[in-house]
Design an enzyme around this catalytic site. Structure first.
Site, PDB file in Angstrom:
ATOM      1  N   GLU A 252       0.815  -1.178  -0.069  1.00 10.40           N
ATOM      2  CA  GLU A 252      -0.117  -0.139   0.057  1.00 10.40           C
ATOM      3  C   GLU A 252       1.123   1.246   0.188  1.00 10.40           C
ATOM      4  O   GLU A 252       1.782   1.514   0.768  1.00 10.40           O
ATOM      5  CB  GLU A 252      -0.736  -0.097   1.399  1.00 10.40           C
ATOM      6  CG  GLU A 252      -1.621   1.318   1.386  1.00 10.40           C
ATOM      7  CD  GLU A 252      -2.745   1.235   2.675  1.00 10.40           C
ATOM      8  OE1 GLU A 252      -3.149   0.093   2.967  1.00 10.40           O
ATOM      9  OE2 GLU A 252      -3.004   2.426   3.327  1.00 10.40           O
ATOM     10  N   GLU A 257      -2.562  11.251   3.202  1.00  6.00           N
ATOM     11  CA  GLU A 257      -3.806  11.060   4.447  1.00  6.00           C
ATOM     12  C   GLU A 257      -3.606  12.289   5.239  1.00  6.00           C
ATOM     13  O   GLU A 257      -2.724  12.714   5.678  1.00  6.00           O
ATOM     14  CB  GLU A 257      -3.504   9.878   5.119  1.00  6.00           C
ATOM     15  CG  GLU A 257      -3.716   8.534   4.190  1.00  6.00           C
ATOM     16  CD  GLU A 257      -3.443   7.310   5.201  1.00  6.00           C
ATOM     17  OE1 GLU A 257      -4.595   6.524   5.656  1.00  6.00           O
ATOM     18  OE2 GLU A 257      -2.753   6.958   5.603  1.00  6.00           O
TER      19      GLU A 257
END
Length: 373
Positions: A252, A257
């Site tokens: 990932e 974020e």
């Protein structure tokens, strides 16, 4: 004199309601009961507030919006009114359900308007950093400028529902296709406080899985982020092998974020996750603005990824790097697809609270993928 007052009252009742008599014919209008009200802010224009209300036996309503523009109460027989505020602040919205001019019941609810860089027409900030459509030595292999009237489903999928264990993070939202629009050259994902599918919040999650995947390159994503406790926007990637090997063995790459609330909206994070001898491993760093938050203006979130490393940038400023040449990091030598989403709640940000304003939006101006010529 008393007879004149009685006649005037009868005239008023006939004008407003057609009759002041109750069903028993006693001549005394029944008092309203069970007054309810709901205050919502427009998804595209948070300055515009709509009030829905209802009550039994109401002849008419009066609505106070609590600011100078709405200082004079509005009388209506309808059960909905809208009002646009022009200044930030917390306002007390009051609804009165009337039997007569002087006999009524009332309910109140507060609403907080934070225009920020918006005006009363709901215009969002349009400034911020931008990047070019070409770089020397690089070829633009795929892009989405979101210039159409709807999402290009030839490139994008909607992932809907609640996932497994709140998409693996105890998230609180139900992902719906309806929470995504393409408008004015922007992809807009809206997180709402609304009940659906057994959840109290809704949002959207988009992927390019099976349609657009990439091994190495430079990826630029220009976006304006939401804010608030419990709001968790992400621009990220998963290895295309996830359907066969699962997570984290797929790898990932979190391009960006942001975890909202508690003064955290000035910081974004770039992280990778992988499998290390059967255990989850990760490495990441954060980038903090010198002033303001990522909800104030557009910023460009980028990675430059090759067979040796992954580097993270905000507005072309390098803030994180990882060497991916070790065999243990072989996940990052394969193709990955893109994911854009706005989560509500979850292990990292925690749940929304009374300070969280809904709706919240992430607006993406463009995504561009370059590879060496």
């Amino acid at each position: 004199m008393m007879k004149l007052k009685f006649l005037l009252l009868l005239f008023f009742c006939g004008f407003i309601t057609g009759s002041c008599e109750d069903e028993t014919g006693s001549g005394i209008p029944p008092m309203p009961a069970d007054l309810s009200m709901e205050v919502t802010q427009g998804p595209e224009n948070p300055a515009m507030v709509t009030v829905n209300f209802s009550a039994q036996n109401a002849a008419f309503y009066r609505v106070y919006f609590g600011d100078e523009g709405g200082k004079i109460p509005l009388a209506t027989k309808e059960e909905q009114l809208s009002h646009t505020y022009t200044e930030s602040g917390t306002y007390n919205v009051r609804v009165q359900a009337h039997a007569t001019e002087t006999e009524f019941i009332s309910e109140s609810q507060s609403v907080t308007i934070d225009l920020g860089d918006k005006d009363g027409n709901g215009e969002m900030p349009i400034g911020g950093y931008t990047t070019p459509e070409s770089y020397e030595g690089w070829e633009l292999v795929w892009q989405d400028e979101f210039n159409g009237e709807s999402l290009n489903t030839g490139d994008w999928n909607f992932e809907t529902g609640t996932g497994s264990n709140g998409w693996g993070n105890n998230e609180l939202q139900y992902y719906r296709q309806e929470n995504t629009i393409v408008e004015d050259g922007k992809l807009i994902i809206t997180a709402k406080k609304e009940g659906f599918g057994g959840r109290e919040y809704t949002s959207s999650r988009l992927t390019t899985q099976g349609k657009q995947s990439f091994q190495y390159g430079r990826i630029d994503i220009r976006a304006l982020l939401p804010e608030g406790q419990g709001i968790w926007p992400a621009l990220w990637m998963l290895g295309s092998s996830i359907t066969t090997v699962g997570w984290p063995a797929s790898g990932e790459i979190d391009i960006m974020e942001m975890v909202g609330g508690q003064g955290r909206e000035n910081t974004v994070h770039g992280t990778v996750h992988w499998d290390h001898n059967g255990q989850h491993a990760s490495y990441g760093q954060g980038y903090t603005l010198e002033e303001g938050t990522f909800a104030d203006n557009y910023h460009v979130f980028s990675i430059i990824w090759d067979e040796n490393s992954i580097k993270w940038y905000v507005d072309d400023v390098l803030f994180n790097e990882i060497d991916i040449t070790p065999e243990a990091l072989s996940e990052f030598q394969q193709e990955f697809f893109l994911i854009f989403n706005v989560a509500v709640g979850g292990n990292w940000p925690g749940s929304p609270d009374e300070s969280t304003r809904f709706p919240q939006q992430m607006k993406v101006d463009y995504v561009r993928v370059f590879q060496p010529e």
